[in-house]
Scaffold this motif. Structure first.
Motif, PDB file in Angstrom:
ATOM      1  N   MET A 173     -23.288  29.578  12.702  1.00 47.37           N
ATOM      2  CA  MET A 173     -23.966  28.567  13.501  1.00 47.37           C
ATOM      3  C   MET A 173     -23.231  27.242  13.322  1.00 47.37           C
ATOM      4  O   MET A 173     -23.757  26.303  12.732  1.00 47.37           O
ATOM      5  N   LEU A 174     -21.999  27.203  13.782  1.00 44.87           N
ATOM      6  CA  LEU A 174     -21.185  26.012  13.603  1.00 44.87           C
ATOM      7  C   LEU A 174     -20.719  25.502  14.957  1.00 44.87           C
ATOM      8  O   LEU A 174     -20.435  26.286  15.858  1.00 44.87           O
ATOM      9  N   VAL A 175     -20.664  24.187  15.076  1.00 47.14           N
ATOM     10  CA  VAL A 175     -20.135  23.582  16.301  1.00 47.14           C
ATOM     11  C   VAL A 175     -18.631  23.456  16.110  1.00 47.14           C
ATOM     12  O   VAL A 175     -18.166  22.797  15.188  1.00 47.14           O
ATOM     13  N   GLU A 176     -17.877  24.117  16.982  1.00 44.78           N
ATOM     14  CA  GLU A 176     -16.455  24.304  16.718  1.00 44.78           C
ATOM     15  C   GLU A 176     -15.607  23.045  16.855  1.00 44.78           C
ATOM     16  O   GLU A 176     -14.625  22.904  16.164  1.00 44.78           O
ATOM     17  N   ASN A 177     -15.989  22.152  17.758  1.00 43.07           N
ATOM     18  CA  ASN A 177     -15.082  21.030  18.027  1.00 43.07           C
ATOM     19  C   ASN A 177     -15.480  19.753  17.283  1.00 43.07           C
ATOM     20  O   ASN A 177     -15.066  18.679  17.650  1.00 43.07           O
ATOM     21  N   ILE A 178     -16.310  19.874  16.269  1.00 46.57           N
ATOM     22  CA  ILE A 178     -16.603  18.709  15.442  1.00 46.57           C
ATOM     23  C   ILE A 178     -16.249  19.027  13.985  1.00 46.57           C
ATOM     24  O   ILE A 178     -15.972  20.167  13.645  1.00 46.57           O
ATOM     25  N   GLU A 237     -19.552  16.621   9.925  1.00 45.18           N
ATOM     26  CA  GLU A 237     -20.577  16.468  10.962  1.00 45.18           C
ATOM     27  C   GLU A 237     -21.442  17.722  11.066  1.00 45.18           C
ATOM     28  O   GLU A 237     -22.650  17.640  11.283  1.00 45.18           O
ATOM     29  N   LEU A 293     -25.450  17.701  10.509  1.00 45.33           N
ATOM     30  CA  LEU A 293     -26.265  17.963  11.700  1.00 45.33           C
ATOM     31  C   LEU A 293     -27.669  18.461  11.348  1.00 45.33           C
ATOM     32  O   LEU A 293     -27.833  19.483  10.711  1.00 45.33           O
TER      33      LEU A 293
END
Lengths: 323, 525
Positions: B106-111, B115, B119
């Motif tokens: 559950m990771l936001v790839e482009n940050i 961050e 989050l």
């Protein structure tokens, strides 16, 4: 000397066109960064333009007109939100529906209320945003170049133009320096990560869509009671779509959006300025070609120069909890 | 947040008088007619590593989702450290000290890493303070648990092993005392997995409780203190790891004795069927994914390709299957050049006698909303036996599909059921039946048992070996090392687009293959 004056004139009207594109482009930026594609920018601009024109005409206050514009635009945004966030509908279809709805309703109400074929009455004075003269114009007047640029370009716009440009750093700050911005960027890329962190995906997206509505409200009001003094049917003339193109060209970044809106704005201004111009050896360039030029360039820019513009990964996809 | 202190049932303190970290009492959960969890009781001792095993669909994930607040149980109660809690959502779970590392990160790839960690756990509306605090805190955690990650790196630039660290750090940053890990080693090399297990030990020493969900019995045996077995939504057993064996666990999972090793005779390789020579393949982004590979597969032989996912195996399979084109090099099938640098496609390769069971069956092997009989002729729909030119021979296809369902034991045996409504194992059998029934010279098969339950795994392995024994060639790609070792007659290990080694399964072990998977060839040094 004439060339310089012409250039300044083009730049000056370019800035005015840019302001409109900026409102719509930044509106789209908030929505699309949250994962909600918004093809309904055009409709919101139009709806807000009508409401602002009508509101200003009735109340006699430009600010109340602006408020009306924002109100209508936010309502249209919420309809888009309801369809695409809550009911998980197709975002493109919902956006197209809003474009049709706004175009039709504006004329319907306009005819019913004012009976001028859908136009709103012309407003003047306090019911319209007027050009303001910035301080120091007279002081700097004698300074060569700078004085003229300041007088002709920087000064002498309506307050909304300055607001539009101020929204650029503000958007950047919100996006990259605040908690809300972090969550907004995250929810458009990977809503699961936001959900598992215990944050409501739905509420976050609704807030983004509401901000989009507010900015489109500014854009619409700018159209009808700042750039012009009344609402005319279909007066947004595709600017919402151009803003969308500018957004892609800007790769969803605020300062890039400034650059791309300036580019599209100045392009259009030069198209207007160059109408009827004669090029030696070719003859007179048809007006239609000059008018089509910004759009042709839009296609070329988007096809050729954007490279891979990666939209927010979860864009267009309604969020459904897994399993 | 919604923590309530009223204990309604008697607590079960352990010998030290400490209440269990997690206690589930009579948990029930249904989805429509399906009872995903029935009367689950579970008690996990504080500071222990507890394994939960079970087949796909046994209800492990549902149970953990209830614990993490994704779902609400229909009935039953949850106690954390002896206190009854109501977990209304992930936020409540986090507040109760429960952290979860999901199978799909559950990771936001482009940050950035920082961050991602922050989050949802920010201190206030402005980011700077939160990020600064997280930076110091991460440094501390990194030292304590050997979880070093560059806080400013973007997630998409990190390897999966590091991404997993970020997930663990995320949970620890939120103050998790109980860590749930769902299939954490699926994406790791054996040595990375070993490092993860060391981290488990450290966490355990710091008093953290770990719940490990996996289907790999080897891991259960290696790291857990206690293990629970789930079958068909119910908890069927809870045993001490030291008092059980993989065979016993497998039997508990399936409900009948399971053959742990695949029985096969020594291969009798014939002439070469597949010959690949100096193959180079680039992906759409222009990155070289296969950097000059040569290999051959002979008739009556299974060649297994091992490697961590993403080292070029997928591209290799797809190029030989005709789905992807190579930049240079040749592929010959039974001596005939397949033209993979230009004019090959899936159909030309199929006509050369190549069958392909793709790695991702949902994307490339079947069409979910289509009925089984339609799926049974995908790609074969314009062959003369299925099509009279313009009109399909529906009766023939239906009969053939029905016959296939019997022979491959596809359940339920209803050719009109949509493919998406079959279980993972049965979906795979549908694809396998279609591809094997053509009696291909060469079978390309990727991840044959991904998302397939143990019972069906046994069947699928048997089919592959029977195909080999009939004198056909098989190229097998799998990230499951156990599967590669038990099926292959020869093992090729891929790393970064190269073949990093070739081994005889009789004379190698997981450790050696694991090193090759990481690009380390000891024999060559």
């Amino acid at each position: 000397m004439e060339t310089i004056e012409l250039a300044i004139q083009v730049l000056d009207s370019g800035l005015r066109l840019t302001a409109l594109l900026l409102f719509a482009c930044l509106a789209g930026l908030f929505s699309e960064r949250s994962g909600i594609f918004d093809i309904g920018l055009e409709g919101k601009l139009l709806g807000a333009a009508f409401a602002a024109g009508a509101g200003a005409a009735v109340t006699g206050s430009a600010w109340l007109g602006l408020l009306c514009g924002i109100g209508v635009s936010v309502v249209l945004s919420l309809m888009h939100g309801l369809a695409s966030i809550t009911f998980r509908g197709n975002q493109i279809i919902s956006g197209v529906a809003i474009n049709f709805l706004a175009a039709g309703m504006a004329i319907l109400f306009g005819q019913a209320w004012f009976g001028r074929g859908g136009n709103t009455p012309s407003v003047t004075g306090a019911a319209k945003f007027n050009d303001i003269s910035l301080p120091l114009v007279d002081t700097l007047n004698n300074v060569p170049v700078i004085g003229m640029l300041y007088r002709e370009l920087i000064s002498g716009h309506t307050i909304l133009v300055y607001i539009a440009f101020a929204f650029v750093p503000l958007t950047w700050f919100i996006l990259f320096r605040t908690r809300f911005g972090l969550r907004l960027r995250a929810v458009g890329e990977c809503p699961e990560a936001v959900d598992t962190a215990g944050i409501s995906v739905i509420w976050l997206r609704y807030r983004a869509v509401i901000i989009c509505g507010i900015l489109c409200g500014f854009g619409g009001a700018y159209l009808s009671i700042s750039q012009n003094s009344f609402f005319v049917r279909d007066m947004s003339a595709g600017k919402g779509f151009v803003a969308l193109a500018a957004l892609i060209f800007a790769r969803w970044m605020p300062f890039n959006a400034l650059v791309s809106c300036l580019l599209f704005g100045i392009l259009e201004a030069s198209a207007i300025a160059f109408q009827g111009i004669t090029i030696p050896g070719i003859g007179e360039i048809p007006v239609q070609f000059i008018q089509a030029l910004p759009y042709i360039l839009t296609v070329i820019l988007l096809a050729g120069f954007v490279g891979k513009a990666v939209p927010p990964k979860a864009g267009g996809v309604p969020y459904v909890k897994e399993r | 947040m919604q923590t309530q202190t009223t204990a309604t049932r008697q607590q079960l303190p352990d010998a030290a008088g400490e209440p269990p970290a997690i206690e589930l009492i009579g948990i029930n959960k249904s989805f429509g007619n399906v009872r995903a969890n029935r009367d689950i009781d579970l008690s996990i001792k504080k500071g222990s590593i507890h394994g939960i095993v079970g087949e796909n669909g046994a209800g492990k994930s549902t149970l953990m989702s209830i614990l993490y607040g994704f779902y609400q149980a229909d009935s039953g109660e949850i106690k954390v450290n002896g206190k009854k809690v109501h977990i209304a959502g992930p936020r409540a779970a986090i507040a109760a000290g429960i952290g979860m590392v999901h199978q799909h990160f559950m990771l936001v790839e482009n940050i950035s890493v920082l961050e991602n960690v922050v989050l949802g756990a920010e201190d206030g509306p402005w980011l700077k303070g939160s990020l600064d605090r997280a930076r110091t805190h991460l440094e501390k955690l990194a030292r304590e648990y050997e979880l070093e990650v560059d806080p400013d790196a973007l997630i998409c630039d990190l390897s999966v092993g590091f991404q997993q660290r970020v997930e663990i750090l995320k949970a620890l940053y939120r103050g998790a005392d109980i860590l749930i890990l769902d299939e954490p080693t699926g994406v790791l090399t054996p040595s990375q997995a070993d490092h993860l297990f060391q981290i488990f030990e450290q966490l355990k020493q710091q008093g953290k409780t770990i719940i490990l969900i996996t289907h790999k019995l080897r891991e259960i045996m290696a790291v857990t203190d206690t293990v629970s077995v789930m079958r068909q939504g119910a908890m069927t057993a809870e045993v001490k790891t030291s008092e059980t064996s993989p065979a016993q666990l497998a039997e508990l999972m399936v409900g009948r004795p399971i053959l742990m090793r695949v029985e096969k005779t020594k291969s009798q390789p014939g002439e070469p069927i597949l010959q690949v020579d100096d193959l180079r393949v680039f992906n759409q982004q222009g990155v070289e994914r296969i950097k000059g590979i040569s290999l051959s597969v002979h008739a009556g032989e299974i060649v297994g390709v091992a490697g961590v996912a993403g080292n070029g195996q997928s591209e290799l399979l797809e190029t030989i299957a005709g789905i992807r084109h190579a930049k240079s090099g040749t592929v010959r099938i039974g001596g005939v050049a397949a033209g993979v640098t230009g004019n090959s496609n899936a159909k030309t390769l199929r006509h050369l006698g190549v069958s392909h069971v793709p790695e991702d069956r949902h994307k490339m092997g079947m069409i979910g909303p289509f009925e089984e009989w339609e799926n049974s002729v995908l790609g074969l729909h314009d062959e003369p036996e299925n099509s009279g030119g313009f009109i399909m021979k529906i009766q023939t296809i239906l009969q053939h599909a029905d016959d296939q369902m019997q022979r491959y034991d596809i359940r339920p045996p209803n050719v009109h059921l949509r493919a998406e409504n079959f279980s993972g194992g049965n979906q795979q059998k549908i694809v396998l039946a279609r591809e094997i029934d053509r009696e291909p010279q060469l079978l390309l098969i990727g991840q044959p048992t991904r998302g397939v339950d143990i019972g069906a795994i046994e069947f699928i392995h048997k089919q592959i070996i029977e195909l080999r024994d009939r004198g056909n060639a098989i190229l097998l790609v799998s990230v499951e090392l156990e599967e590669i070792m038990s099926l292959s007659d020869r093992i090729i290990v891929m790393f970064d687009g190269h073949i990093s080694g070739e081994r005889d399964p009789e004379f190698t072990n997981e450790k050696e293959l694991g090193l090759l998977m990481a690009g380390i060839n000891e024999a060559a040094q």
